[in-house]
Design an enzyme around this catalytic site. Structure first.
Site, mmCIF file in Angstrom:
data_model
loop_
_atom_site.group_PDB
_atom_site.id
_atom_site.type_symbol
_atom_site.label_atom_id
_atom_site.label_comp_id
_atom_site.label_asym_id
_atom_site.label_seq_id
_atom_site.Cartn_x
_atom_site.Cartn_y
_atom_site.Cartn_z
ATOM 1 N N ARG A 1 -1.164 21.993 -15.170
ATOM 2 C CA ARG A 1 -0.457 20.894 -15.305
ATOM 3 C C ARG A 1 -0.654 19.928 -16.804
ATOM 4 N NH1 ARG A 1 1.730 16.092 -11.486
ATOM 5 N NH2 ARG A 1 3.134 15.112 -13.115
ATOM 6 N N HIS B 1 0.834 10.962 -28.454
ATOM 7 C CA HIS B 1 0.241 9.714 -28.040
ATOM 8 C C HIS B 1 -0.575 9.048 -29.011
ATOM 9 C CE1 HIS B 1 0.506 10.670 -23.397
ATOM 10 N NE2 HIS B 1 1.535 10.434 -23.855
ATOM 11 N N HIS C 1 8.641 7.970 -27.782
ATOM 12 C CA HIS C 1 7.873 8.979 -27.417
ATOM 13 C C HIS C 1 8.146 10.405 -27.635
ATOM 14 C CE1 HIS C 1 5.218 10.804 -24.261
ATOM 15 N NE2 HIS C 1 6.244 11.464 -23.862
ATOM 16 N N ARG D 1 0.846 -1.282 -0.176
ATOM 17 C CA ARG D 1 0.026 -0.036 -0.040
ATOM 18 C C ARG D 1 0.802 1.243 -0.049
ATOM 19 N NH1 ARG D 1 -2.991 -3.358 3.394
ATOM 20 N NH2 ARG D 1 -4.664 -4.214 2.494
ATOM 21 N N ASN E 1 1.371 18.652 -21.450
ATOM 22 C CA ASN E 1 1.048 17.813 -22.595
ATOM 23 C C ASN E 1 0.983 18.236 -23.936
ATOM 24 O OD1 ASN E 1 0.491 15.795 -20.722
ATOM 25 N ND2 ASN E 1 -1.510 16.503 -20.451
ATOM 26 N N LYS F 1 9.204 22.370 -14.370
ATOM 27 C CA LYS F 1 8.033 21.350 -14.184
ATOM 28 C C LYS F 1 7.798 21.465 -12.569
ATOM 29 C CE LYS F 1 6.395 16.911 -14.507
ATOM 30 N NZ LYS F 1 6.562 15.608 -15.503
ATOM 31 N N LYS G 1 3.666 11.410 -11.347
ATOM 32 C CA LYS G 1 2.770 10.520 -12.151
ATOM 33 C C LYS G 1 3.534 9.214 -12.518
ATOM 34 C CE LYS G 1 0.197 13.706 -14.992
ATOM 35 N NZ LYS G 1 -0.394 13.873 -16.488
ATOM 36 N N HIS H 1 1.284 16.339 -26.791
ATOM 37 C CA HIS H 1 1.114 15.061 -26.610
ATOM 38 C C HIS H 1 0.072 14.293 -27.116
ATOM 39 C CE1 HIS H 1 4.428 15.721 -24.196
ATOM 40 N NE2 HIS H 1 4.546 14.527 -23.516
ATOM 41 N N GLU I 1 11.314 17.014 -25.145
ATOM 42 C CA GLU I 1 10.858 17.630 -23.949
ATOM 43 C C GLU I 1 11.559 18.781 -23.437
ATOM 44 O OE1 GLU I 1 7.931 16.297 -22.993
ATOM 45 O OE2 GLU I 1 7.743 14.106 -23.463
ATOM 46 N N GLU J 1 -3.342 17.617 -11.877
ATOM 47 C CA GLU J 1 -3.799 18.253 -13.210
ATOM 48 C C GLU J 1 -5.026 18.550 -13.365
ATOM 49 O OE1 GLU J 1 -1.528 15.967 -16.493
ATOM 50 O OE2 GLU J 1 -3.387 16.355 -17.881
HETATM 51 N N1 LIG Z 1 5.485 10.216 -15.459
HETATM 52 C C1 LIG Z 1 5.456 11.239 -16.256
HETATM 53 O O1 LIG Z 1 5.363 12.445 -15.957
HETATM 54 C C2 LIG Z 1 6.082 11.140 -17.706
HETATM 55 C C3 LIG Z 1 6.302 12.122 -18.446
HETATM 56 C C4 LIG Z 1 6.919 12.164 -19.705
HETATM 57 C C5 LIG Z 1 7.160 10.786 -20.164
HETATM 58 N N2 LIG Z 1 6.793 9.619 -19.270
HETATM 59 C C6 LIG Z 1 6.877 8.321 -19.957
HETATM 60 O O2 LIG Z 1 8.432 8.213 -20.084
HETATM 61 C C7 LIG Z 1 8.643 6.866 -21.146
HETATM 62 C C8 LIG Z 1 9.558 7.553 -21.951
HETATM 63 O O3 LIG Z 1 10.609 7.578 -21.302
HETATM 64 P P1 LIG Z 1 12.160 7.223 -22.045
HETATM 65 O O4 LIG Z 1 12.247 8.318 -23.328
HETATM 66 O O5 LIG Z 1 13.230 7.429 -21.117
HETATM 67 O O6 LIG Z 1 12.006 6.076 -22.250
HETATM 68 P P2 LIG Z 1 12.930 4.502 -21.739
HETATM 69 O O7 LIG Z 1 12.714 4.443 -20.491
HETATM 70 O O8 LIG Z 1 12.273 3.437 -22.829
HETATM 71 O O9 LIG Z 1 14.312 4.779 -22.323
HETATM 72 C C9 LIG Z 1 14.683 4.733 -23.552
HETATM 73 C C10 LIG Z 1 15.820 3.863 -23.954
HETATM 74 O O10 LIG Z 1 17.098 4.349 -23.510
HETATM 75 C C11 LIG Z 1 17.527 3.359 -22.710
HETATM 76 N N3 LIG Z 1 18.492 4.136 -21.681
HETATM 77 C C12 LIG Z 1 18.090 4.873 -20.799
HETATM 78 N N4 LIG Z 1 19.100 5.397 -20.097
HETATM 79 C C13 LIG Z 1 20.073 5.089 -20.790
HETATM 80 C C14 LIG Z 1 21.604 5.352 -20.761
HETATM 81 N N5 LIG Z 1 22.035 6.290 -19.554
HETATM 82 N N6 LIG Z 1 22.447 4.710 -21.562
HETATM 83 C C15 LIG Z 1 21.952 3.983 -22.560
HETATM 84 N N7 LIG Z 1 20.966 3.688 -22.672
HETATM 85 C C16 LIG Z 1 20.020 4.255 -21.733
HETATM 86 C C17 LIG Z 1 16.671 2.400 -22.138
HETATM 87 O O11 LIG Z 1 17.297 1.349 -21.786
HETATM 88 C C18 LIG Z 1 15.743 2.407 -23.303
HETATM 89 O O12 LIG Z 1 16.038 1.392 -24.178
HETATM 90 C C19 LIG Z 1 7.210 6.934 -21.802
HETATM 91 O O13 LIG Z 1 6.705 5.409 -21.235
HETATM 92 C C20 LIG Z 1 6.562 8.006 -21.266
HETATM 93 O O14 LIG Z 1 4.817 7.763 -21.045
HETATM 94 C C21 LIG Z 1 6.329 9.765 -18.022
#
Ligand SMILES: NC(=O)c1ccc[n+]([C@@H]2O[C@H](COP(=O)([O-])OP(=O)(O)OC[C@H]3O[C@@H](n4cnc5c(N)ncnc54)[C@H](O)[C@@H]3O)[C@@H](O)[C@H]2O)c1
Length: 372
Positions: A243, A254, A269, A124, A247, A229, A146, A250, A188, A239
């Site tokens: 907030r 998306h 993404h 929990r 997006n 942020k 999030k 997005h 971003e 949000e």
């Molecule tokens: N929670 C939130 O507020 C929020 C905001 C924006 C995006 N997101 C989410 O984030 C995700 C995208 O994140 P992302 O772009 O980091 O993708 P990801 O986590 O898939 O990372 C991208 C790739 O880079 C690799 N990688 C990461 N760090 C590395 C490093 N230092 N060296 C070598 N390889 C590395 C990973 O293994 C992966 O293959 C999506 O699911 C999106 O929905 C969430």
């Protein structure tokens, strides 16, 4: 511990936390995480990041007197699934993570969202630390609480708000990130300028290459984005209003991710967001809200950084306007044929636009797909 850039997130009810930014920070992870209390800290990561950094972090945690363990998942968006969520929760239970212990999310946004949601659910709710290793995660997903996974019915539909206790953004880890993921994260970064800080967009136009090459601009940009942020999150944590500006790009983005089956070989993404932001500005210009010159400047800058800005650049295509509208309807509330978008009156002047007529969006997309 060395002097570091620190951005404070002043949330209420004792939920405030620091975002610490700097090169080589992972070596300090043990001392900084041990200072939060608890007896154990389990690392959740993906196989790529695990091979590069997990032992270094585990050693740092153990040297600081914390029992540790590693749960590693397959890299990529497909891991934000029910099955992997179960794998992570069971892995954490297997490492005997108790209520007073910690989960450390070491990786990109996928790991952060997944591990954060597992932390929110385990017993929990246990505390967690974000150790973001992608640019996208350092400037966006690791901040703000999030967390969640995808459903076959859409992205991020299952999740929880669960704030981290600490964010450790080691900007040196970006040296191993692929050029493509670096560019995707940069979308971003630029977004923060486009939302409400035209001065930062100007700064990006001049300094973007320093972010890529790992100069001092990198830490500075991460700090500026996190400060921006954090401000938004503190004013509107759940949000209910402002907030949603985060997006920008997005709704389109998306939809493109959905239509390419969340297949990162086709689209990641940040690439979807880059196309989405360029579309949002061109759509704003078409509606007479934003100077066409600004829309051109946005697309030019994103393209200069190597990002896609047009639907025709989606590998394998993205379907027609109807498919795009259907995919958007899953993501956003559609009321009586009307959608909510983030649009712009210019660079740094984004706003929430409810009541956009789906017919206008369709006509715009038809033209975009013809690339007119
Ligand atoms: N929670 C939130 O507020 C929020 C905001 C924006 C995006 N997101 C989410 O984030 C995700 C995208 O994140 P992302 O772009 O980091 O993708 P990801 O986590 O898939 O990372 C991208 C790739 O880079 C690799 N990688 C990461 N760090 C590395 C490093 N230092 N060296 C070598 N390889 C590395 C990973 O293994 C992966 O293959 C999506 O699911 C999106 O929905 C969430």
């Amino acid at each position: 511990m060395s002097e570091r850039l620190i951005v404070h997130v002043p949330l209420d009810q004792g939920r405030d936390y620091d975002i610490v930014i700097g090169r080589g920070l992972l070596d300090e992870a043990g001392a900084r995480i041990a200072a939060l209390g608890g007896r154990a800290a389990a690392i959740v990561t993906d196989d790529t990041v695990a091979a590069l950094y997990s032992e270094r972090v585990r050693d740092a945690l153990e040297a600081a007197g914390l029992r540790s363990g590693i749960v590693s998942v397959t890299p990529g968006e497909a891991s934000k699934s029910y099955a992997t969520f179960a794998q992570v929760c069971d892995g954490l239970l297997g490492h005997r993570i108790e209520r007073g212990d910690l989960v450390v999310a070491l990786g990109g946004g996928v790991v952060g969202d997944l591990a954060g949601f597992a932390a929110a659910s385990l017993r929990r709710g246990v505390r967690f630390v974000q150790a973001p290793t992608s640019l996208l995660a350092q400037v966006d997903s690791s901040v703000g609480g999030k967390t969640g996974i995808n459903s076959p019915l859409g992205k991020n539909l299952i999740g929880a708000f669960h704030q981290p206790r600490l964010v450790l953004a080691d900007t040196g880890t970006l040296d191993t990130l692929s050029a493509r993921e670096m560019r995707a994260g940069y979308a971003e970064v630029a977004k923060y300028g486009l939302i409400n800080d035209s001065g930062f967009f100007d700064w990006c136009e001049t300094n973007w290459s320093g972010i890529f090459s790992g100069g001092p601009e990198r830490d500075e940009a991460v700090a500026i984005c996190c400060r921006s942020k954090a401000g938004v999150v503190v004013r509107d944590e759940r949000e209910d209003g402002e907030r949603a500006l985060l997006n920008l790009g997005h709704t389109f983005g998306h939809a493109l991710e959905r239509l390419t089956g969340y297949d990162s070989a086709r689209l990641v993404h940040g690439e979807g967001v880059a196309i989405g932001m360029a579309l949002a500005f061109r759509f704003s210009a078409r509606l007479g809200l934003c100077p066409g010159q600004d829309a051109g400047r946005v697309a030019n800058h994103l393209a200069l950084a190597g990002l896609p800005t047009r639907l025709a650049q989606v590998p394998g295509g993205c379907g027609d306007a109807s498919a795009l509208l259907d995919a958007m309807a899953q993501d956003k509330k559609v009321r009586e044929g009307r959608l909510t978008f983030i649009l712009a009156r210019g660079i740094g002047r984004s706003f929430i636009a409810p009541g956009i007529d789906a017919a206008d969006v369709r006509a715009f997309l038809d033209d975009e797909l013809r690339d007119v």
